[in-house]
Structure formats: C-alpha cells, structure tokens
Design an enzyme around this catalytic site. Sequence first.
Site, PDB file in Angstrom:
ATOM      1  N   ASP A  30      -4.424   0.601 -16.979  1.00 45.80           N
ATOM      2  CA  ASP A  30      -3.775  -0.641 -16.538  1.00 45.80           C
ATOM      3  C   ASP A  30      -2.566  -0.917 -17.449  1.00 45.80           C
ATOM      4  OD1 ASP A  30      -4.962  -3.362 -14.843  1.00 45.80           O
ATOM      5  OD2 ASP A  30      -3.266  -3.611 -16.217  1.00 45.80           O
ATOM      6  N   ILE A  31      -1.450  -1.346 -16.858  1.00 55.63           N
ATOM      7  CA  ILE A  31      -0.265  -1.593 -17.694  1.00 55.63           C
ATOM      8  C   ILE A  31      -0.384  -2.872 -18.525  1.00 55.63           C
ATOM      9  CG2 ILE A  31       1.794  -0.420 -16.787  1.00 55.63           C
ATOM     10  CD1 ILE A  31       2.247  -2.877 -15.017  1.00 55.63           C
ATOM     11  N   ASN A  84     -11.536  -7.186  -7.691  1.00 56.40           N
ATOM     12  CA  ASN A  84     -11.117  -8.460  -7.129  1.00 56.40           C
ATOM     13  C   ASN A  84     -10.714  -8.206  -5.680  1.00 56.40           C
ATOM     14  OD1 ASN A  84     -11.314  -9.781  -9.687  1.00 56.40           O
ATOM     15  ND2 ASN A  84      -9.349  -8.887 -10.269  1.00 56.40           N
ATOM     16  N   GLY A  90      -8.866 -13.317  -6.335  1.00 58.88           N
ATOM     17  CA  GLY A  90      -7.796 -13.185  -7.328  1.00 58.88           C
ATOM     18  C   GLY A  90      -7.117 -11.834  -7.328  1.00 58.88           C
ATOM     19  N   GLN A  91      -7.160 -11.148  -6.182  1.00 60.42           N
ATOM     20  CA  GLN A  91      -6.524  -9.821  -6.111  1.00 60.42           C
ATOM     21  C   GLN A  91      -5.014  -9.951  -6.119  1.00 60.42           C
ATOM     22  OE1 GLN A  91      -7.694  -7.564  -2.651  1.00 60.42           O
ATOM     23  NE2 GLN A  91      -6.718  -5.686  -3.376  1.00 60.42           N
ATOM     24  N   HIS A  97      -8.972  -1.279  -6.029  1.00 62.25           N
ATOM     25  CA  HIS A  97      -9.118  -0.652  -7.338  1.00 62.25           C
ATOM     26  C   HIS A  97     -10.300  -1.263  -8.062  1.00 62.25           C
ATOM     27  CE1 HIS A  97      -6.277  -4.035  -7.531  1.00 62.25           C
ATOM     28  NE2 HIS A  97      -6.788  -4.287  -8.726  1.00 62.25           N
ATOM     29  N   LEU A  98     -10.975  -0.419  -8.831  1.00 67.58           N
ATOM     30  CA  LEU A  98     -12.039  -0.887  -9.722  1.00 67.58           C
ATOM     31  C   LEU A  98     -11.449  -0.966 -11.125  1.00 67.58           C
ATOM     32  CD1 LEU A  98     -15.037   1.410  -8.644  1.00 67.58           C
ATOM     33  CD2 LEU A  98     -14.304  -0.758  -7.642  1.00 67.58           C
ATOM     34  N   HIS A  99     -11.627  -2.105 -11.787  1.00 66.66           N
ATOM     35  CA  HIS A  99     -11.269  -2.219 -13.198  1.00 66.66           C
ATOM     36  C   HIS A  99     -12.447  -1.697 -14.028  1.00 66.66           C
ATOM     37  CE1 HIS A  99      -7.874  -5.230 -12.697  1.00 66.66           C
ATOM     38  NE2 HIS A  99      -8.513  -5.427 -11.544  1.00 66.66           N
TER      39      HIS A  99
HETATM   40  P1  AMP Z   1      -5.979  -7.323  -9.483  1.00 63.05           P
HETATM   41  O1  AMP Z   1      -5.770  -8.748  -9.882  1.00 63.05           O
HETATM   42  O2  AMP Z   1      -7.429  -6.937  -9.481  1.00 63.05           O
HETATM   43  O3  AMP Z   1      -5.273  -6.969  -8.205  1.00 63.05           O
HETATM   44  O4  AMP Z   1      -5.359  -6.469 -10.667  1.00 63.05           O
HETATM   45  C1  AMP Z   1      -4.207  -5.707 -10.561  1.00 63.05           C
HETATM   46  C2  AMP Z   1      -4.043  -4.978 -11.864  1.00 63.05           C
HETATM   47  O5  AMP Z   1      -3.078  -3.959 -11.696  1.00 63.05           O
HETATM   48  C3  AMP Z   1      -3.593  -5.840 -13.041  1.00 63.05           C
HETATM   49  O6  AMP Z   1      -4.549  -5.750 -14.098  1.00 63.05           O
HETATM   50  C4  AMP Z   1      -2.236  -5.241 -13.419  1.00 63.05           C
HETATM   51  O7  AMP Z   1      -1.988  -5.268 -14.805  1.00 63.05           O
HETATM   52  C5  AMP Z   1      -2.344  -3.832 -12.884  1.00 63.05           C
HETATM   53  N1  AMP Z   1      -1.092  -3.182 -12.517  1.00 63.05           N
HETATM   54  C6  AMP Z   1      -0.090  -3.666 -11.740  1.00 63.05           C
HETATM   55  N2  AMP Z   1       0.888  -2.770 -11.606  1.00 63.05           N
HETATM   56  C7  AMP Z   1       0.493  -1.671 -12.300  1.00 63.05           C
HETATM   57  C8  AMP Z   1       1.083  -0.387 -12.554  1.00 63.05           C
HETATM   58  N3  AMP Z   1       2.272  -0.067 -12.066  1.00 63.05           N
HETATM   59  N4  AMP Z   1       0.393   0.489 -13.319  1.00 63.05           N
HETATM   60  C9  AMP Z   1      -0.808   0.159 -13.841  1.00 63.05           C
HETATM   61  N5  AMP Z   1      -1.425  -1.027 -13.637  1.00 63.05           N
HETATM   62  C10 AMP Z   1      -0.767  -1.924 -12.890  1.00 63.05           C
END
Ligand code: AMP
Length: 114
Positions: A30-31, A84, A90-91, A97-99
Amino acid sequence: MAACIFCRIARGEAPARVVHDGERVLAFHDIRPLAPTHLLVTPREHVASLWELDDPQLAGELLSVAARVAREAGLERGFRVITNAREHGGQEVDHLHLHVLGGRRLGAMLPRLF
Ligand code: AMP
Ligand code: ZN
C-alpha cells in the site's frame, strides 16, 4: 476499466512494489501504509468490490495469497485481513482488494460483546 488504478498496476502500466505476481492474483505494498506491513491483495481482473465477487475459486485464491504474503512478511505474531466494500464500507479504490496489516499490535475493531 482503462483508468482503474489497480487494473493499471495489474497491466504493468502503473508502478507498485509487487510481492506476489500470480496468474489471477497480485499483491503489492500500500502506498500509504497504516502499519509496518500493509499489503494489498487484488484480483488481476476488475471486480469492483466484495459485493460483486461471485467466484469461489478466486475468493479462495485471494485469501490464500493473503495468508502467503503474511507468512512471507514474517507476521507470525499476528495480522489482520480487511476488505472495505462500497460507500458505507469506506471503499476508496473501486477494485476489490484485501488489506493485510501487521507488524504491530492493531487496535480492536469491534466492541467487546462480553
Ligand atoms: P480502500 O479504502 O479499502 O479502498 O483502500 C484503498 C487503499 O489503496 C488505500 O489504503 C490507499 O493507500 C491504497 N492505494 C491507492 N492507490 C494506490 C497505489 N497506486 N498503489 C498502492 N496502494 C494504493
Ligand atoms: Zn480495476
């Protein structure tokens, strides 16, 4: 889904620190990490969120890759897997994606019931 950021990462058109590069599933850092280890596990194909996921094999692969990257990251003390979904979930990125979070003790997410 030309503009979807995770589709672009899956096609190699946007940069990512990839830790798992499978036929159907990709995992990368994650960035904006919220923990010492914060990885994202995504299907290569565009699935908008868990609401849209209707493929038990893909669901299994996503969870299996989440476990694998957690092991490879050395998270033997524990970790958390979260997804999410949609507005109330809160997506922010509308590609499933899975965190995978770990490397420190995470705060409780749910109130204790007893
Ligand atoms: P969500 O709220 O579950 O949709 O989380 C989206 C996640 O994607 C966040 O934790 C962001 O920091 C991450 N994210 C967004 N753009 C990128 C990217 N280009 N590379 C890696 N992670 C990203
Ligand atoms: Zn996408």
